[in-house]
Design a protein around this motif. Structure first.
Motif, short mmCIF file in Angstrom:
data_model
loop_
_atom_site.label_atom_id
_atom_site.label_comp_id
_atom_site.label_asym_id
_atom_site.label_seq_id
_atom_site.Cartn_x
_atom_site.Cartn_y
_atom_site.Cartn_z
N ARG A 20 -3.78 9.47 2.05
CA ARG A 20 -3.65 8.03 1.78
C ARG A 20 -4.71 7.24 2.53
O ARG A 20 -4.91 6.06 2.28
CB ARG A 20 -2.25 7.55 2.18
N TYR A 69 2.21 5.07 7.54
CA TYR A 69 2.52 5.88 6.34
C TYR A 69 1.37 6.78 5.91
O TYR A 69 1.55 7.62 5.03
CB TYR A 69 2.98 4.99 5.18
N GLY A 75 9.88 9.33 3.80
CA GLY A 75 9.93 8.14 2.96
C GLY A 75 9.32 6.98 3.72
O GLY A 75 9.60 6.80 4.91
N ASN A 76 8.48 6.19 3.06
CA ASN A 76 7.76 5.13 3.78
C ASN A 76 7.93 3.77 3.13
O ASN A 76 7.76 3.64 1.91
CB ASN A 76 6.27 5.47 3.84
N ILE A 77 8.20 2.78 3.97
CA ILE A 77 8.28 1.40 3.48
C ILE A 77 7.46 0.52 4.43
O ILE A 77 7.73 0.49 5.63
CB ILE A 77 9.74 0.90 3.43
N GLN A 78 6.46 -0.12 3.91
CA GLN A 78 5.62 -1.02 4.71
C GLN A 78 6.13 -2.44 4.49
O GLN A 78 6.42 -2.82 3.36
CB GLN A 78 4.16 -0.86 4.28
N ASN B 204 7.45 9.06 -1.77
CA ASN B 204 7.31 7.69 -2.27
C ASN B 204 6.92 6.74 -1.15
O ASN B 204 7.30 6.91 0.01
CB ASN B 204 8.61 7.23 -2.93
N LEU B 205 6.18 5.73 -1.54
CA LEU B 205 5.69 4.73 -0.58
C LEU B 205 5.86 3.35 -1.20
O LEU B 205 5.45 3.11 -2.33
CB LEU B 205 4.20 4.98 -0.30
N ILE B 206 6.49 2.46 -0.45
CA ILE B 206 6.58 1.07 -0.87
C ILE B 206 5.63 0.27 0.01
O ILE B 206 5.78 0.26 1.24
CB ILE B 206 8.02 0.53 -0.67
N THR B 207 4.65 -0.35 -0.58
CA THR B 207 3.71 -1.15 0.21
C THR B 207 3.05 -2.19 -0.69
O THR B 207 3.04 -2.05 -1.91
CB THR B 207 2.62 -0.26 0.86
#
Ligand SMILES: Cc1ncc(C[n+]2csc(CCOP(=O)(O)OP(=O)(O)O)c2C)c(N)n1
Ligand code: SF4
Lengths: 258, 351
Positions: A20, A69, A75-78, B204-207
């Motif tokens: 990423r 992330y 699991g990733n939340i920015q 999964n990535l939330i950004t």
């Protein structure tokens, strides 16, 4: 087969390559000697150790660790600046089986996000908060943080922070320890190997607490920002060990087992 | 199911639960407080989450968190609270997270008052947060529509992965009317992009971050494509006696109801009036208005504001016909007689 097993294998829950990240996918975006890099590694080892990689959701803040992330294969939340505890609250409430980590810097947590951390702690949310206190705003280039030491020069306190002008540094652990709900609150540091080993154990405990349902767990890590402090990494580590711990006493402030 | 008597605010909550929403985060504010009050009862009763946040800033970020995990989630507020939520709307739109927020407008600016107004049209319809995004906006004119549009809002939010606002005003929120509630639907499964804390969604990535210029532009172009699709497919408006109308009245929400009375009275006096009531404020019924401009003689826009939607009507009409504006503010509703007098004075006397 290598003749010797590697002692320092990369934690399993780090990605093999940081895809990423646009370039230099084998190294992080952190400056050499940055405290975030060490905290990431300790956190990754704790996730591995507890076997919770699949269940973990990492909420990353705004600050130098905004790109957490890139590294963590979880699991990733920015999220928005300062709001990680609010986001983490809802993540955990909607997905109680997940292990939710709110990772934040001192500007993020103790300035713009001071309301969110206070109330998440007061509600005793079943989350783990990792608070990396480097006494400065790293990402925006060295402005004063709520945790900047008295006398410390920053771009927005060029004469050095004064209690009369900018107020005293905020002691977040002590503040949160005045609340009844939190289960675990401890301040650790990255000032030498012994401190780092303690930090590793405490981070693991703070995660284990969540696995066991013990309650809101908070770890403050006194960490170095060599770049913005204008120091060599060794000198910066010494500053953590000798100066930061003078203002922010290391120790446990709450330990209620589940 | 038989009709039930309900307040607009309560109807939104019952409809949300029926639509499979199981998470509510909010902060009290008049005239939207009954939404939180009702949510505190109905959400836990349905096995859902209700939490009173420490502020609207926290509430909208809790909405972000719940949406990121793939559950249907809502909040509700009014002007001052919606102002605090704007950064959150921007992040939600940027990260493409679906959610529903009910905005029960009150008088402003500042603390204003708690009476019905439509002064937050610009804030909500144009998107008060930063960056290139839109929110879809539905404007109910009755308690029934409060229920129907709340349910619809969840489907639109999912379809477009975007926040949807149900924009009501204090009078719709507070009035009581009989409602036919939609039949309860099962809670839908988490969408494939959600971060659920399970192995299957670990990658999964939330950004909302896109560091490189091309990346961000690509992301924004895909958002734009989505908004164009909504503009083609989701425009909704109610037409009322417009077939032979010479003067088109335009108003949304509670104003639409007043304007129906005006059309009736005007026609009684021999004036060929009709009504276009925009239901989706974004996407706006531009094409409908443009088509009407081909044959109607003039438009009269009535709002409980200083003149906000009228700008969109003028853009749609493109100067082809006069567009007059009548606005009331501070909580006063115009009477049908007042509007009719305005129409006779401003439009027919000049014609
Ligand atoms: C609402 C908002 N205000 C300001 C910023 C700019 N900003 C980005 S990071 C940051 C400070 C970060 O400092 P800290 O939390 O201490 O983290 P560090 O970079 O030192 O790890 C600020 C002010 C922003 N992104 N959003
Ligand atoms: S600026 Fe400071 S906090 Fe940021 S990466 Fe560099 S050393 Fe770390």
């Amino acid at each position: 087969m290598p003749e010797y097993a590697p002692v320092h294998a990369k934690p399993h829950c780090f990605y093999e390559r940081y895809e990423r990240k646009a370039e230099l996918q084998h190294q992080t975006h952190y400056c050499p000697g940055c405290g975030h890099g060490i905290v990431h590694k300790l956190l990754a080892q704790a996730i591995d150790g507890l076997g919770i990689q699949d269940r973990t959701i990492l909420v990353s803040p705004v600050g130098c660790s905004v790109f957490a992330y890139y590294y963590f294969d979880v699991g990733n939340i920015q999220v928005a600046h300062g709001r990680a505890p609010a986001v983490a609250t809802a993540v955990k409430r909607s997905r109680p089986e997940s292990i939710v980590i709110s990772y934040q810097g001192d500007g993020d947590l103790a300035a713009i996000g001071s309301a969110e951390i206070l109330h998440a702690a007061n509600r005793g949310e079943l989350i783990t908060v990792i608070f990396v206190n480097n006494a400065i705003y790293g990402m925006t280039g060295g402005q004063m943080a709520p945790t900047t030491l008295l006398g410390m020069k920053t771009t927005t306190s060029p004469q050095g922070r004064t209690a009369a002008g900018e107020g005293f540094p905020i002691h977040v652990c002590e503040l949160l320890a005045s609340l009844e709900a939190p289960a675990f609150i401890e301040r650790v540091a990255l000032g030498n190997n012994q401190q780092i080993m303690r930090a590793a154990r405490v981070l693991r405990r703070a995660l284990e607490n969540q696995v066991k349902g013990a309650g809101f767990s908070f770890v403050e890590v006194l960490a170095q920002c060599p770049t913005v402090w204008g120091m060599q990494p060794v000198e910066a580590q010494k500053f953590v060990r000798e100066k930061m711990t003078g203002t922010f006493a290391l120790g446990n402030f709450r330990d209620r087992r589940g | 199911m038989a009709k039930q008597l309900a307040k607009g605010n309560e109807a939104a909550v019952k409809a949300a639960v029926a639509a499979g929403c199981r998470a509510f985060y909010g902060y009290p504010i008049t005239p939207a407080s009954e939404i939180a009050d009702a949510a505190a009862v109905y959400f836990p009763a349905a096995g859902g989450v209700f939490l009173q946040a420490e502020s609207e800033v926290a509430a909208i970020n809790m909405v972000y968190g719940a949406a990121a995990t793939g559950v249907r989630v809502m909040s509700a507020s009014s002007g001052p609270g919606i102002s605090l939520m704007q950064e959150g709307f921007s992040y939600l739109a940027g990260a493409e997270l679906p959610c529903v927020v009910v905005d029960v407008m009150r008088g402003g600016p500042g603390l204003g008052n708690i009476l019905p107004e439509q002064g937050d049209y610009h804030q909500v319809v144009k998107g008060g947060g930063h960056g290139n995004y839109r929110t879809l906006v539905l404007a109910p004119d009755s308690v029934q529509e409060m229920a129907d549009f709340t349910a619809l809002a969840f489907d639109l939010a999912d379809e477009y992965r975007n926040p949807v606002v149900v924009l009501a005003d204090g009078s719709i929120g507070q009035m009581m009317e009989p409602v036919q509630f939609p039949a309860p639907r099962p809670v839908r499964a988490a969408p494939p992009w959600a971060v659920t804390g399970e192995r299957a969604t670990r990658h999964n990535l939330i950004t909302s971050i896109h560091l490189e210029a091309e990346d961000l532009e690509g992301h924004l172009r895909s958002l734009e494509a989505k908004y164009r699709r909504a503009e083609q497919r989701e425009v909704r408006a109610e037409s009322w006696r417009i077939e032979d109308a010479e003067i088109i009245l335009v108003g949304y929400g509670i104003v639409g109801r007043i304007l129906k009375a005006v059309v009736g009275q005007g026609r009684h006096h021999g004036l060929a009036l009709g009504l276009l009531r925009p239901i989706t404020l974004y996407p706006f019924p531009k094409a409908r208005l443009r088509a009407l401009a081909a044959r109607a003689q003039a438009f009269v826009v009535v709002e409980l504001s200083n003149g906000q939607m009228v700008e969109d009507v003028r853009l749609a009409v493109e100067g082809r016909r006069p567009v007059e504006f009548l606005g009331r503010m501070g909580g006063s509703l115009p009477s049908a007689e007042e509007v009719l007098a305005f129409v006779e004075e401003e439009v027919f006397s000049h014609a």
